[in-house]
Design a protein around this motif. Structure first.
Motif, PDB file in Angstrom:
ATOM      1  N   ALA A   2       0.771  -1.090  -0.016  1.00  9.34           N
ATOM      2  CA  ALA A   2       0.285   0.136   0.143  1.00  9.34           C
ATOM      3  C   ALA A   2       1.240   0.921   0.022  1.00  9.34           C
ATOM      4  O   ALA A   2       0.461   2.102  -0.463  1.00  9.34           O
ATOM      5  N   ASP A   3       2.390   1.211   0.158  1.00  2.00           N
ATOM      6  CA  ASP A   3       2.868   2.217   0.875  1.00  2.00           C
ATOM      7  C   ASP A   3       3.336   2.406  -0.628  1.00  2.00           C
ATOM      8  O   ASP A   3       3.672   3.694  -1.464  1.00  2.00           O
ATOM      9  N   ALA A   5       1.745   1.479  -3.708  1.00  2.00           N
ATOM     10  CA  ALA A   5       1.408   2.319  -4.524  1.00  2.00           C
ATOM     11  C   ALA A   5       1.091   3.718  -3.591  1.00  2.00           C
ATOM     12  O   ALA A   5       0.412   4.247  -4.757  1.00  2.00           O
ATOM     13  N   GLN A   6       0.791   4.093  -3.007  1.00  2.00           N
ATOM     14  CA  GLN A   6       0.954   5.243  -2.649  1.00  2.00           C
ATOM     15  C   GLN A   6       1.889   6.413  -2.728  1.00  2.00           C
ATOM     16  O   GLN A   6       1.916   7.465  -4.050  1.00  2.00           O
ATOM     17  N   ARG A   7       3.271   5.866  -3.150  1.00  2.98           N
ATOM     18  CA  ARG A   7       4.332   6.937  -3.448  1.00  2.98           C
ATOM     19  C   ARG A   7       4.506   6.600  -4.304  1.00  2.98           C
ATOM     20  O   ARG A   7       4.823   7.571  -4.639  1.00  2.98           O
ATOM     21  N   ASP A   8       4.380   5.628  -5.094  1.00  3.07           N
ATOM     22  CA  ASP A   8       4.489   5.692  -6.890  1.00  3.07           C
ATOM     23  C   ASP A   8       3.446   5.987  -7.883  1.00  3.07           C
ATOM     24  O   ASP A   8       3.249   6.166  -8.949  1.00  3.07           O
ATOM     25  N   GLY A   9       2.503   5.509  -7.364  1.00  2.00           N
ATOM     26  CA  GLY A   9       1.192   5.919  -8.052  1.00  2.00           C
ATOM     27  C   GLY A   9       1.154   4.790  -9.008  1.00  2.00           C
ATOM     28  O   GLY A   9       1.340   3.670  -9.462  1.00  2.00           O
ATOM     29  N   ALA A  46      -6.021   0.374   2.855  1.00  2.68           N
ATOM     30  CA  ALA A  46      -6.123   1.589   3.275  1.00  2.68           C
ATOM     31  C   ALA A  46      -6.525   1.926   3.916  1.00  2.68           C
ATOM     32  O   ALA A  46      -6.313   3.633   4.086  1.00  2.68           O
ATOM     33  N   ASP A  49      -3.872   4.705   8.662  1.00  2.54           N
ATOM     34  CA  ASP A  49      -3.665   6.481   8.871  1.00  2.54           C
ATOM     35  C   ASP A  49      -2.481   6.476   8.937  1.00  2.54           C
ATOM     36  O   ASP A  49      -1.636   6.538   9.639  1.00  2.54           O
ATOM     37  N   ARG A  50      -1.728   6.597   7.846  1.00  2.00           N
ATOM     38  CA  ARG A  50      -0.425   6.835   7.163  1.00  2.00           C
ATOM     39  C   ARG A  50       0.532   7.897   8.164  1.00  2.00           C
ATOM     40  O   ARG A  50       1.659   8.034   7.740  1.00  2.00           O
ATOM     41  N   LYS A  54       3.651   7.237  10.312  1.00  2.00           N
ATOM     42  CA  LYS A  54       4.797   7.621   9.929  1.00  2.00           C
ATOM     43  C   LYS A  54       5.647   8.898  11.488  1.00  2.00           C
ATOM     44  O   LYS A  54       6.554   8.707  11.144  1.00  2.00           O
TER      45      LYS A  54
END
Length: 123
Positions: A2-3, A5-9, A46, A49-50, A54
């Motif tokens: 998930a990280d 996917a969020q980071r690299d789009g 998803a 709470d990223r 962090k």
């Protein structure tokens, strides 16, 4: 994942594979069940709470980091998944629908086991 996917789009394009053994279960039911569990894990990921995660990680707070993850992964998303499947034309409970369809029994008649084989002819 998930990280990433969020980071690299859009550049994030993983390959997925389910590795299963069907020694005691119906292989189709097992695959359906595994697919539902992958969907469940994706939805729960998803919910993390990223930003809070962090911050806890940056503060080296392992307990609060774990709590942030537990909150998401303890959330029951079954109803959300069932609704999403129905909205996309699928079944709320794929295994129940498969069983009610009688497919396995019909396939066993069409593909009887070979002499000396212990399989039902499905696989």
């Amino acid at each position: 994942m998930a990280d990433a996917a969020q980071r690299d789009g859009a550049a994030f394009a993983p390959s997925y594979m389910l590795d299963q053994s069907h020694n005691v279960t119906d292989p189709i039911e097992s695959l359906m069940s595994s697919a539902v569990e992958v969907q469940r894990a994706f939805v729960q990921a998803a919910l993390v709470d990223r930003a809070a995660l962090k911050q806890h990680q940056d503060n080296n707070d392992a307990l609060q980091s774990a709590q942030a993850l537990k909150h998401a992964y303890r959330t029951d998303v079954s109803a959300i998944l069932a609704m999403a499947r129905v909205r996309s034309g699928g079944a709320a409970d794929p295994v129940a629908l498969y069983r009610a369809s009688g497919y396995r029994e019909q396939a066993a008649v069409r593909r009887p086991p070979k002499a000396g084989a212990s399989s039902s002819g499905i696989v």
